[in-house]
Design a protein around this motif. Structure first.
Motif, short mmCIF file in Angstrom:
data_model
loop_
_atom_site.label_atom_id
_atom_site.label_comp_id
_atom_site.label_asym_id
_atom_site.label_seq_id
_atom_site.Cartn_x
_atom_site.Cartn_y
_atom_site.Cartn_z
N PHE A 32 0.82 -1.21 0.00
CA PHE A 32 0.00 0.00 0.00
C PHE A 32 0.86 1.26 0.00
N SER A 33 2.12 1.16 0.37
CA SER A 33 3.00 2.32 0.31
C SER A 33 3.27 2.70 -1.14
N PRO A 34 3.24 3.99 -1.48
CA PRO A 34 3.54 4.39 -2.85
C PRO A 34 4.99 4.16 -3.24
N HIS A 35 5.84 3.86 -2.26
CA HIS A 35 7.26 3.65 -2.53
C HIS A 35 7.62 2.18 -2.68
N ILE A 36 6.65 1.30 -2.52
CA ILE A 36 6.92 -0.15 -2.57
C ILE A 36 6.13 -0.76 -3.72
N ARG A 37 6.85 -1.42 -4.60
CA ARG A 37 6.22 -2.04 -5.77
C ARG A 37 5.71 -3.44 -5.45
N ASP A 38 6.48 -4.18 -4.65
CA ASP A 38 6.07 -5.53 -4.31
C ASP A 38 6.77 -5.98 -3.04
N ALA A 39 6.26 -7.07 -2.48
CA ALA A 39 6.85 -7.64 -1.27
C ALA A 39 6.54 -9.13 -1.22
N VAL A 40 7.46 -9.88 -0.68
CA VAL A 40 7.27 -11.32 -0.46
C VAL A 40 7.63 -11.60 0.99
N THR A 88 11.05 1.94 -8.25
CA THR A 88 12.22 2.72 -8.66
C THR A 88 11.88 4.16 -8.98
N LEU A 89 10.77 4.37 -9.69
CA LEU A 89 10.41 5.73 -10.08
C LEU A 89 10.04 6.59 -8.87
N ALA A 90 9.17 6.05 -8.00
CA ALA A 90 8.72 6.83 -6.84
C ALA A 90 9.86 7.08 -5.86
N VAL A 91 10.64 6.03 -5.57
CA VAL A 91 11.74 6.20 -4.63
C VAL A 91 12.85 7.05 -5.25
N ALA A 122 14.44 10.25 -3.61
CA ALA A 122 15.88 10.38 -3.41
C ALA A 122 16.40 11.69 -4.00
N ASP A 123 15.90 12.05 -5.17
CA ASP A 123 16.31 13.31 -5.78
C ASP A 123 15.95 14.50 -4.89
N ASP A 124 14.75 14.45 -4.30
CA ASP A 124 14.31 15.54 -3.42
C ASP A 124 15.17 15.64 -2.17
N HIS A 125 15.77 14.51 -1.78
CA HIS A 125 16.59 14.49 -0.57
C HIS A 125 18.09 14.47 -0.88
N ALA A 126 18.43 14.84 -2.12
CA ALA A 126 19.84 14.96 -2.54
C ALA A 126 20.62 13.67 -2.29
N ILE A 127 20.00 12.52 -2.60
CA ILE A 127 20.67 11.22 -2.44
C ILE A 127 21.11 10.75 -3.82
N ALA A 128 22.39 10.59 -4.02
CA ALA A 128 22.93 10.16 -5.31
C ALA A 128 22.84 8.65 -5.44
N TYR A 129 22.49 8.19 -6.63
CA TYR A 129 22.41 6.74 -6.88
C TYR A 129 22.56 6.48 -8.37
N MET A 130 22.88 5.23 -8.69
CA MET A 130 23.00 4.80 -10.09
C MET A 130 22.22 3.50 -10.26
N GLY A 131 21.00 3.62 -10.70
CA GLY A 131 20.20 2.44 -10.99
C GLY A 131 19.48 1.87 -9.78
N HIS A 132 18.67 0.85 -10.05
CA HIS A 132 17.82 0.26 -9.02
C HIS A 132 18.62 -0.36 -7.89
N ALA A 133 19.64 -1.15 -8.23
CA ALA A 133 20.40 -1.86 -7.20
C ALA A 133 21.07 -0.89 -6.24
N ASP A 134 21.65 0.17 -6.78
CA ASP A 134 22.31 1.17 -5.94
C ASP A 134 21.29 1.91 -5.07
N LEU A 135 20.14 2.24 -5.66
CA LEU A 135 19.08 2.93 -4.91
C LEU A 135 18.60 2.06 -3.75
N ALA A 136 18.43 0.75 -4.01
CA ALA A 136 17.93 -0.16 -2.98
C ALA A 136 18.96 -0.44 -1.89
N SER A 137 20.18 0.03 -2.07
CA SER A 137 21.21 -0.21 -1.06
C SER A 137 21.42 0.99 -0.13
#
Length: 649
Positions: free
Chosen positions: A492-500, A517-520, A524-539
């Motif tokens: 139900f969170s707009p930042h979560i696509r799926d869960a198991v 990935t899009l929502a988070v 991240a951009d709004d909070h000045a968090i640098a990342y490269m791709g999904h894996a980096d964002l999720a870390s």
């Protein structure tokens, strides 16, 4: 309903009569290159006539099976109509299936001809043609990139229609005679199950069974010839074909085919459908898009939206618990209805929506409450491929109670001693493809079909869906849990696509979370968090903190109910790759292939229960730029009522 042709027992006869009764009415509308085109019932009937004659001339006989593979397009619907006019059996396949999956299904169904949407699908079929000796003809619709293709079994859809038109001039009664020869007991469709719990199975249906279930579905929704529905999901899913093509044949409603996934919301706003088939996953995506856009807007609009959302969630909980909203809440709902809810309905293209049905997975009451608060009559529908869907449907007053509603009048439902939902009706499948033993395993001698779903039939007649029988788990202390319920709350969170969630045989519940990935990424951009791709964002630790805050809310909700307090999420990890159909983690209808996920992340799951803070996992196939093993973080969740529980940072 405008003169429903109830006496007709095949889909070909239904189309023939719709063309005679209301030939100039719209049967299909399609958006291409930004322009909506229109196909009337008479045009669709003429295309079916000409195409069926051309198929017969090329050796496709009554009773043979014809596959269609692609998205919802008028000419693929025309191919289905022509197949039925010929007396053949239509076999819709999922367009994103792999070549190996398509080859297996073509062989299993002993398909003689294939209608493919475009070059991508044609290439797929031509590549596997040597392994499918029964396929004698491949017909394509979109000729972009195919002008220089040469193959003895390849034909252009338009040329086939021209051939059929010439044949019709020589034998004007041939189409009518072929249609009249059909019977309700003839095979009409073969649909393949989604494969969420195992290999997909081919399910055979007669005309009579599907027409009966479609009539029940149309009646339950109150649909008429004046309605318009959106055909977004692929025709390989029986439920979508029932909501679109079959409902159009029975009730005369208009099918609208959007241009693409990217233009879906804009296309919906242009056509403003009155009927919509959706899934919890699609609703999650819409909710995420709304929330993301509002966050970007900021200012007073964001403040009002957050307050309206909080009120909607509060009222939704009250309704779920059986309480009527108080005067203050009713006033607030009315005020926000004018300021927030009505504009949102218009933006989403749901301003005229009278019937919205969610199926394919459990719909979280909070998500349903959100859309109900927007003024959208969203109801849960329960069914399975083998039952031709529409076993049960929520009526007015049942929404938000966590049930899937009462069984339809022509359906008998019971719960077995094992807690499994069993169904009996005239609309059940005729059988599995060439597998009598599989049919015998799920259908009793007196006609009851085992669905494979666990459920509870409540005293008031409402059916409560628990989960798949093979998915229900039991903690080490004996506490029974249904993963589906927990996962829907997390999503139900707009930042979560799926869960198991996992926990069978363990001492608590843990979760694998797939972020949106899009929502988070925007967060991240709004909070000045640098990342490269999904894996980096999720870390990122900050992203773990964002997800931890939400899981804390989920756990707080679970803790309020003594029946679910023991099912709070203890630990979680963010998976480094998106769960999708292309990597085999989701079925074509968006259901999680649980076994595929737990097998891929087995080491991560062991780390969750071993108390580790990170686990090394091979990620060479995850994302470009990541090669070899990487460290995946594990964090603890805030658990209500457990002293000393830590909250992830």
């Amino acid at each position: 309903m405008a003169r429903e042709v109830a006496g007709r027992d095949t889909f070909a006869k239904l189309l023939f009569d719709q063309a005679a009764l209301r030939g100039d009415a719209s049967a299909i509308r399609e958006k291409r290159r930004g322009i909506w085109g229109n196909i009337t019932f008479r045009m669709l009937s003429d295309e079916a006539a000409h195409l069926s004659l051309a198929l017969a001339e090329r050796g496709i006989a009554r009773g043979e099976r014809v596959a269609v593979i692609g998205d919802n397009r008028p000419r693929l619907f025309g191919a289905i109509a022509a197949t039925h006019a010929l007396g053949g059996v239509a076999v819709p396949l999922y367009p994103d299936s792999s070549a190996e999956e398509v080859a297996g299904q073509l062989r299993a169904a002993r398909v003689s001809a294939v209608f493919a949407e475009d070059q991508e699908q044609v290439d797929k079929v031509l590549d596997i043609l040597p392994n499918c000796p029964g396929v004698r003809l491949v017909v394509y619709d979109d000729d972009r990139g195919m002008r220089h293709y040469v193959h003895p079994g390849l034909a252009d859809h338009g040329h086939l229609i021209d051939e059929g038109q010439a044949l019709a001039a020589k034998a004007p009664d041939a189409y009518r005679q072929a249609v009249a020869a059909g019977q309700g007991s003839d095979e009409a469709f073969v649909f393949f199950t989604s494969g969420a719990s195992g290999a997909p199975k081919g399910v055979v249906f007669t005309h009579a069974a599907l027409i009966g279930r479609t009539r029940a579905a149309v009646q339950a929704q109150g649909l008429t010839a004046s309605d318009t529905t959106l055909a977004f999901f692929p025709p390989g899913w029986l439920c979508q074909t029932m909501f679109s093509y079959m409902s159009s044949m029975v009730a005369g409603l208009c099918i609208c085919c959007p241009e693409s996934l990217e233009t879906l919301i804009d296309d919906m706003r242009e056509i403003a459908p009155t009927s919509l088939l959706t899934t919890p996953r699609m609703l999650d995506a819409i909710f995420s898009r709304i929330s993301t856009r509002m966050e970007e807007t900021g200012g007073i609009n964001l403040v009002l939206y957050r307050r309206a959302l909080a009120l909607a969630q509060r009222v939704g909980r009250q309704r779920m618990e059986g309480y009527a909203p108080g005067a203050v809440n009713r006033f607030g709902m009315a005020a926000y209805g004018a300021l927030i809810y009505a504009p949102l309905r218009d933006i989403l293209g749901m301003s005229r929506l009278r019937s919205a049905c969610s199926t394919g997975d459990t719909l979280d009451p909070a998500m349903q409450g959100f859309f109900q608060t927007l003024g959208i009559d969203l109801r849960q529908v329960y069914g399975a491929t083998e039952t031709a869907f529409f076993v049960a449907m929520q009526r007015h007053g049942d929404e938000g109670r966590g049930t899937v509603g009462k069984p339809l009048d022509d359906i008998a439902v019971r719960i077995s001693d094992r807690g499994e939902i069993e169904v009996r009706s005239d609309g059940l499948m005729a059988g599995y493809l060439d597998d009598p033993s599989a049919m015998a395993a799920v259908r009793s001698a007196d006609g009851w079909l085992r669905t494979g779903d666990a459920g509870i039939l409540e005293p008031d007649g409402n059916l409560r869906l628990v989960d798949r029988m093979d998915a229900i788990g039991r903690l080490a202390d004996g506490t029974v849990f249904a993963p589906r319920m927990l996962e829907s709350r997390i999503r139900f969170s707009p930042h979560i696509r799926d869960a198991v969630v996992v926990g069978d045989g363990r001492d608590g519940i843990c979760a694998l979370v797939d972020i949106d990935t899009l929502a988070v990424g925007r967060w991240a951009d709004d909070h000045a968090i640098a990342y490269m791709g999904h894996a980096d964002l999720a870390s990122q630790d900050e992203v773990y903190g964002l997800v931890a805050d939400w899981i804390a809310e989920v756990n707080a909700g679970l803790a309020r109910d003594p029946a679910t307090a023991a099912l709070q999420i203890r630990r979680f990890a963010l998976v480094p790759e998106e769960l999708g159909t292309e990597n085999g983690f989701l079925t074509p209808t968006g259901k999680v292939r649980r076994h595929a996920v737990t097998e891929r992340f087995a080491a991560l799951i062991e780390g969750l229960y071993a108390g580790q803070s990170e686990v090394m996992l091979e990620t060479a196939a995850v994302e470009e730029g990541h090669h070899g093993p990487v460290a995946l973080k594990i964090r603890e969740a805030s658990v209500v009522g457990v002293p000393g529980s830590r909250r992830a940072a």
